[in-house]
Design an enzyme around this catalytic site. Structure first.
Site, short mmCIF file in Angstrom:
data_model
loop_
_atom_site.label_atom_id
_atom_site.label_comp_id
_atom_site.label_asym_id
_atom_site.label_seq_id
_atom_site.Cartn_x
_atom_site.Cartn_y
_atom_site.Cartn_z
N SER A 268 26.97 -13.33 1.95
CA SER A 268 25.51 -13.28 1.99
C SER A 268 24.93 -12.00 1.40
CB SER A 268 25.02 -13.42 3.44
OG SER A 268 25.49 -12.33 4.23
N CYS A 269 25.76 -11.02 1.12
CA CYS A 269 25.24 -9.70 0.72
C CYS A 269 25.49 -9.36 -0.74
CB CYS A 269 25.82 -8.61 1.62
SG CYS A 269 25.25 -8.71 3.32
N PHE A 270 26.73 -9.20 -1.14
CA PHE A 270 27.01 -8.71 -2.49
C PHE A 270 26.39 -9.58 -3.58
CE2 PHE A 270 31.12 -6.09 -1.50
CZ PHE A 270 30.35 -5.23 -0.74
N LYS A 272 23.83 -11.70 -3.49
CA LYS A 272 22.36 -11.65 -3.41
C LYS A 272 21.83 -10.27 -3.77
CE LYS A 272 20.38 -11.44 0.68
NZ LYS A 272 19.50 -10.25 0.66
N ASP A 273 22.49 -9.24 -3.27
CA ASP A 273 21.97 -7.88 -3.46
C ASP A 273 22.15 -7.41 -4.90
OD1 ASP A 273 21.34 -8.01 -0.83
OD2 ASP A 273 22.86 -6.59 -0.14
#
EC number: 1.1.1.22
Length: 430
Positions: A268-270, A272-273
């Site tokens: 969910s992080c890398f 999207k970010d």
């Protein structure tokens, strides 16, 4: 202190339970009645090691959940922990944040005392100051610095270790504009600072705090992609990439963390970010070439894995076991999992797919309801022509005789976790 958390996903539920562990009274506000009921019954709505125990311990005491924004009125500070998903161009969708900010502002209009609002969600620089703050001001009739304070406190939680990451942080970043906001944040985090042995506390501006989160994840994602690029080069020269990466990790300037080459990053992080900060930079007229290259390397790893399988046979009609469906071990989260790309490509090629994961099967079943799912790795391997290892669950390292039940015993290992054995046509991705 009395704290409120808007949002009860991975971040919201984790920080709510951890704040309760630190002695704060916490109310979790969410529009999902099922999640609210689950939390009030002492049941964690997500799989995260250590979280279920905290929710069960504090539910009905220092931790409660509600759909009613009015319960925020009795709290000192509100953390916004809402999803900011990617749009088609990679920028973040602030819809949930804007809606919550308006509802929060309407609630705070009925509060006489000052209130602190803290952005916990990952948002690009200037979002809290230019979007969230003004929206709360408009709905509440208050002004930042006069009855209302805003701040940014980025999270650095890894799924699978989120509870430990919160309670034993490498750093605590506090972004604010006013002394009162800093003082309130310091009071909130004082029990954590004491418990964690005085980790560094970074006192900075709001936009700087927002950027710190993106810079953190962009650096880590790029480090993994560089490791994969180096490992791919090692492979074409017949060099053992594990020995090379282990050796360079001994250099104190580099370090061994995030040098595990393989199938790449998801979650969910890398993804999207990196997409969000690339889109934000382009919107300002800057082309982030290095970060885009890191994304390109990452995107290419699943296809390289499939190429190794295609070298052995035509995929049409073959039964392929995909071992590991979660994007990483220790979680049931399948968002941007490498397994999704592999399964879709296998189906497009006409393969018969069977998936297995110790905790993420039901989540993947929602995405691919028509493929087969096994109850164990052994069942997945039985009568399979090949196996693709997509997630490095520990149990896959212990597989041995289970491979004997395969038809062609081809194993392509995307995580270098399976032990080589006689009789296996085994190849690691890197």
């Amino acid at each position: 202190m009395e704290l409120s958390i808007i949002g009860s996903g991975y971040v919201g539920t984790t920080i709510a339970a951890c704040f309760a562990e630190l002695g704060h009274d916490v109310v979790n506000v969410d529009i999902d009645e099922d999640i609210v009921a689950s939390l009030n019954d002492g049941q964690a709505p997500i799989h995260e090691p250590g979280l279920a125990e905290l929710v069960e311990r504090y539910a009905g005491d220092r931790l409660r959940a509600t759909t009613d924004y009015d319960e925020i009125l009795d709290t000192d500070a509100t953390f916004l922990a809402l999803p900011t998903p990617s749009t088609d161009d990679g920028s973040i969708d602030l819809g949930a944040m804007k809606t919550a900010a308006t509802s929060l502002g309407e609630t705070l209009a009925r509060k006489d005392d000052s209130h602190l609002v803290v952005t916990k969600s990952t948002v690009v620089p200037r979002t809290t100051v230019d979007v969230i703050g003004p929206r709360i001001e408009e709905a509440s009739g208050k002004r930042v610095g006069d009855g209302l304070d805003i701040a940014m406190n980025p999270e650095f939680l890894r799924e699978g270790t989120a509870v430990d990451d919160f309670l034993s942080p490498d750093k605590i970043v506090l972004g604010a504009q006013t002394d009162r906001a800093y003082e309130t944040l310091a009071e909130i985090f004082a029990p954590l600072v004491e418990r964690a042995g005085n980790p560094p506390v970074v006192k900075t501006g709001i936009s700087e705090a927002e950027m710190i989160k993106y810079a953190n994840n962009a650096f880590l994602a790029s480090k993994i992609s560089l490791a994969n690029d180096l490992a791919n080069i090692c492979k074409v020269f017949g060099v053992d990439s594990a020995e090379v990466l282990e050796s360079i990790g001994l250099d104190s300037r580099i370090g061994s963390a995030f040098l595990g080459a393989g199938l790449g990053w998801g979650g969910s992080c890398f993804p999207k970010d990196t997409a969000a900060i690339i889109a934000a930079a382009r919107a300002q007229g800057y082309e982030p070439r290095l970060l885009q290259a890191a994304v390109d390397v990452n995107d290419g790893q699943p296809e390289r894995m499939l190429d190794l399988l295609r070298e052995r046979f035509d995929l049409d009609g073959k039964r392929v076991a995909v071992l590991g469906l979660a994007f990483k071990p220790g979680t049931d989260d399948i968002r941007k999992s490498r397994a999704i790309l592999l399964i879709q490509a296998l189906l497009d090629a006409g393969a018969d797919v069977v998936g297995y994961d110790p905790v993420a099967t039901e989540n993947m079943r929602e995405r691919f309801p028509d493929i087969d799912y096994a109850d164990s790795a052994a069942d997945a391997l039985a009568n399979a022509d090949a196996a693709l290892v997509a997630t490095d669950w520990d149990e896959f390292a212990a597989l041995d005789d289970e491979f004997d039940a395969m038809r062609e015993r081809i194993v392509i290992d995307g995580r270098r976790i399976v032990t080589r054995r006689e009789g296996l046509d085994y190849e690691s991705l890197v």
